[in-house]
Write a protein that holds these residues in place. Structure first.
Motif, PDB file in Angstrom:
ATOM      1  N   ARG A   4       7.752   5.039   7.373  1.00  0.00           N
ATOM      2  CA  ARG A   4       8.675   3.913   7.441  1.00  0.00           C
ATOM      3  C   ARG A   4       9.469   3.902   8.743  1.00  0.00           C
ATOM      4  O   ARG A   4       9.715   4.953   9.343  1.00  0.00           O
ATOM      5  CB  ARG A   4       9.681   3.960   6.280  1.00  0.00           C
ATOM      6  N   GLU A  64      -0.268 -12.117  -7.533  1.00  0.00           N
ATOM      7  CA  GLU A  64      -0.533 -10.736  -7.111  1.00  0.00           C
ATOM      8  C   GLU A  64      -1.227  -9.985  -8.245  1.00  0.00           C
ATOM      9  O   GLU A  64      -1.053 -10.339  -9.422  1.00  0.00           O
ATOM     10  CB  GLU A  64       0.809 -10.061  -6.772  1.00  0.00           C
ATOM     11  N   TYR A  82       4.405   5.435  -4.778  1.00  0.00           N
ATOM     12  CA  TYR A  82       3.531   5.305  -3.614  1.00  0.00           C
ATOM     13  C   TYR A  82       2.330   4.473  -4.068  1.00  0.00           C
ATOM     14  O   TYR A  82       2.142   4.255  -5.277  1.00  0.00           O
ATOM     15  CB  TYR A  82       3.066   6.692  -3.104  1.00  0.00           C
ATOM     16  N   SER A  83       1.532   4.017  -3.149  1.00  0.00           N
ATOM     17  CA  SER A  83       0.343   3.237  -3.498  1.00  0.00           C
ATOM     18  C   SER A  83      -0.769   4.189  -3.896  1.00  0.00           C
ATOM     19  O   SER A  83      -1.331   4.884  -3.041  1.00  0.00           O
ATOM     20  CB  SER A  83      -0.098   2.368  -2.317  1.00  0.00           C
ATOM     21  N   GLN A 124     -12.334  -3.589  -4.506  1.00  0.00           N
ATOM     22  CA  GLN A 124     -11.468  -2.397  -4.473  1.00  0.00           C
ATOM     23  C   GLN A 124     -11.746  -1.647  -5.790  1.00  0.00           C
ATOM     24  O   GLN A 124     -11.097  -1.868  -6.813  1.00  0.00           O
ATOM     25  CB  GLN A 124     -10.008  -2.795  -4.323  1.00  0.00           C
ATOM     26  N   SER A 170      -5.066  -8.333  -1.787  1.00  0.00           N
ATOM     27  CA  SER A 170      -6.386  -8.705  -1.287  1.00  0.00           C
ATOM     28  C   SER A 170      -7.293  -9.025  -2.474  1.00  0.00           C
ATOM     29  O   SER A 170      -7.936  -8.143  -3.042  1.00  0.00           O
ATOM     30  CB  SER A 170      -6.953  -7.543  -0.456  1.00  0.00           C
ATOM     31  N   ILE A 194      -1.760  -5.190  -5.159  1.00  0.00           N
ATOM     32  CA  ILE A 194      -3.043  -5.700  -4.678  1.00  0.00           C
ATOM     33  C   ILE A 194      -2.888  -7.167  -4.294  1.00  0.00           C
ATOM     34  O   ILE A 194      -2.771  -8.048  -5.151  1.00  0.00           O
ATOM     35  CB  ILE A 194      -4.148  -5.580  -5.765  1.00  0.00           C
ATOM     36  N   CYS A 245      -0.383   0.336  -7.712  1.00  0.00           N
ATOM     37  CA  CYS A 245      -0.720  -0.146  -6.362  1.00  0.00           C
ATOM     38  C   CYS A 245      -0.658  -1.669  -6.368  1.00  0.00           C
ATOM     39  O   CYS A 245      -1.267  -2.327  -7.218  1.00  0.00           O
ATOM     40  CB  CYS A 245      -2.108   0.313  -5.927  1.00  0.00           C
TER      41      CYS A 245
HETATM   42  C1  LIG Z   1       2.266  -7.526  -1.186  1.00  0.00           C
HETATM   43  C2  LIG Z   1       1.431  -6.271  -1.043  1.00  0.00           C
HETATM   44  C3  LIG Z   1       0.044  -6.350  -1.075  1.00  0.00           C
HETATM   45  C4  LIG Z   1      -0.744  -5.195  -0.991  1.00  0.00           C
HETATM   46  N1  LIG Z   1      -2.105  -5.279  -1.139  1.00  0.00           N
HETATM   47  C5  LIG Z   1      -2.845  -4.151  -1.173  1.00  0.00           C
HETATM   48  C6  LIG Z   1      -4.243  -4.199  -1.468  1.00  0.00           C
HETATM   49  O1  LIG Z   1      -4.848  -5.234  -1.684  1.00  0.00           O
HETATM   50  N2  LIG Z   1      -4.922  -3.014  -1.495  1.00  0.00           N
HETATM   51  C7  LIG Z   1      -4.309  -1.813  -1.285  1.00  0.00           C
HETATM   52  O2  LIG Z   1      -4.995  -0.786  -1.361  1.00  0.00           O
HETATM   53  N3  LIG Z   1      -2.984  -1.741  -1.002  1.00  0.00           N
HETATM   54  C8  LIG Z   1      -2.240  -2.870  -0.959  1.00  0.00           C
HETATM   55  N4  LIG Z   1      -0.881  -2.801  -0.742  1.00  0.00           N
HETATM   56  C9  LIG Z   1      -0.241  -1.491  -0.529  1.00  0.00           C
HETATM   57  C10 LIG Z   1       0.303  -1.281   0.894  1.00  0.00           C
HETATM   58  O3  LIG Z   1      -0.761  -1.033   1.759  1.00  0.00           O
HETATM   59  C11 LIG Z   1       1.315  -0.108   0.836  1.00  0.00           C
HETATM   60  O4  LIG Z   1       2.392  -0.472   0.004  1.00  0.00           O
HETATM   61  C12 LIG Z   1       1.849   0.270   2.212  1.00  0.00           C
HETATM   62  O5  LIG Z   1       0.809   0.766   3.029  1.00  0.00           O
HETATM   63  C13 LIG Z   1       2.927   1.347   2.103  1.00  0.00           C
HETATM   64  O6  LIG Z   1       2.432   2.501   1.448  1.00  0.00           O
HETATM   65  P1  LIG Z   1       3.072   3.049   0.102  1.00  0.00           P
HETATM   66  O7  LIG Z   1       3.057   1.940  -0.925  1.00  0.00           O
HETATM   67  O8  LIG Z   1       2.192   4.203  -0.326  1.00  0.00           O
HETATM   68  O9  LIG Z   1       4.475   3.484   0.393  1.00  0.00           O
HETATM   69  C14 LIG Z   1      -0.105  -3.937  -0.809  1.00  0.00           C
HETATM   70  C15 LIG Z   1       1.295  -3.865  -0.773  1.00  0.00           C
HETATM   71  C16 LIG Z   1       2.057  -4.995  -0.910  1.00  0.00           C
HETATM   72  C17 LIG Z   1       3.562  -4.867  -0.937  1.00  0.00           C
END
Ligand SMILES: Cc1cc2nc3c(=O)[nH]c(=O)nc-3n(C[C@H](O)[C@H](O)[C@H](O)COP(=O)(O)O)c2cc1C
Length: 168
Positions: free
Chosen positions: A154, A138, A9-10, A64, A118, A116, A114
């Motif tokens: 999902r 990334e 998870y993130s 962040q 952004s 990132i 996680c």
């Molecule tokens: C390409 C990509 C970029 C993302 N960038 C960020 C980010 O900059 N900051 C952040 O907190 N989460 C980021 N995420 C996490 C997503 O928000 C997260 O994967 C999505 O909400 C699904 O939640 P989970 O990973 O907990 O299943 C990113 C995910 C992906 C795949």
């Protein structure tokens, strides 16, 4: 395989704790074995473990701040510019596959990650001395989680897969 997939998870809250070298080696080996178009392997990864570098990357990632505490922040880069016949550039695809290997191997070892996206590439470049001709694709936080996993939100399977014909 489904177990680490479900565990991942993130994570946005980390213990400020060093990651053992063997665990890092194991996680990075998972990335090394990832497939890439034409087996180009044009990815390169800069792993920031020093506190100051992690702070710099937190700022580069639009403040962040949780990145500061992650044991490592990975800057996933590509030095390739190959475009496939289908018109898609391979760099972000190849790097994403390797990163996802990292997330799953990390989850298997009790670590969290996680993605990132952004961030400001120029700030990452400056913090880590990444040359101008290398794309920063990334960032990824990696470390010991200090929060609880969340249930994934999902779409249902039949909302994203269909057979034989477009039916969405
Ligand atoms: C390409 C990509 C970029 C993302 N960038 C960020 C980010 O900059 N900051 C952040 O907190 N989460 C980021 N995420 C996490 C997503 O928000 C997260 O994967 C999505 O909400 C699904 O939640 P989970 O990973 O907990 O299943 C990113 C995910 C992906 C795949």
């Amino acid at each position: 395989m489904i177990e680490p997939i479900r565990k991942r998870y993130s994570c946005r809250c980390y213990e400020d704790r060093e990651i053992e070298g063997e665990k890092l080696d194991c996680i990075f080996e998972a990335a090394r074995l990832a497939p890439s178009a034409k087996n180009l392997q044009d990815w390169r990864f800069v792993v920031a473990t020093e506190k100051q570098k992690r702070q710099d990357l937190a700022v580069a990632a639009n403040n962040q701040r949780f990145l500061e505490n992650a044991g490592a922040v990975i800057a996933a880069c590509s030095k390739g510019d190959y475009v496939m016949r289908c018109g898609q550039p391979v760099a972000p695809i190849d790097v994403a596959i390797a990163l996802e290997h990292i997330t799953l191997q990390a989850a298997e070892l009790g670590l969290a990650t996680c993605w990132i996206g952004s961030f400001y590439p120029e700030k990452v470049r400056a913090a880590l001395a990444i040359p101008d001709n290398v794309a920063v694709i990334e960032l990824m936080a990696l470390g010991y989680p200090a929060d609880q996993p969340k249930e994934p939100n999902r779409l249902p399977l039949d909302g994203i897969f269909c057979y034989d014909k477009w039916r969405f």
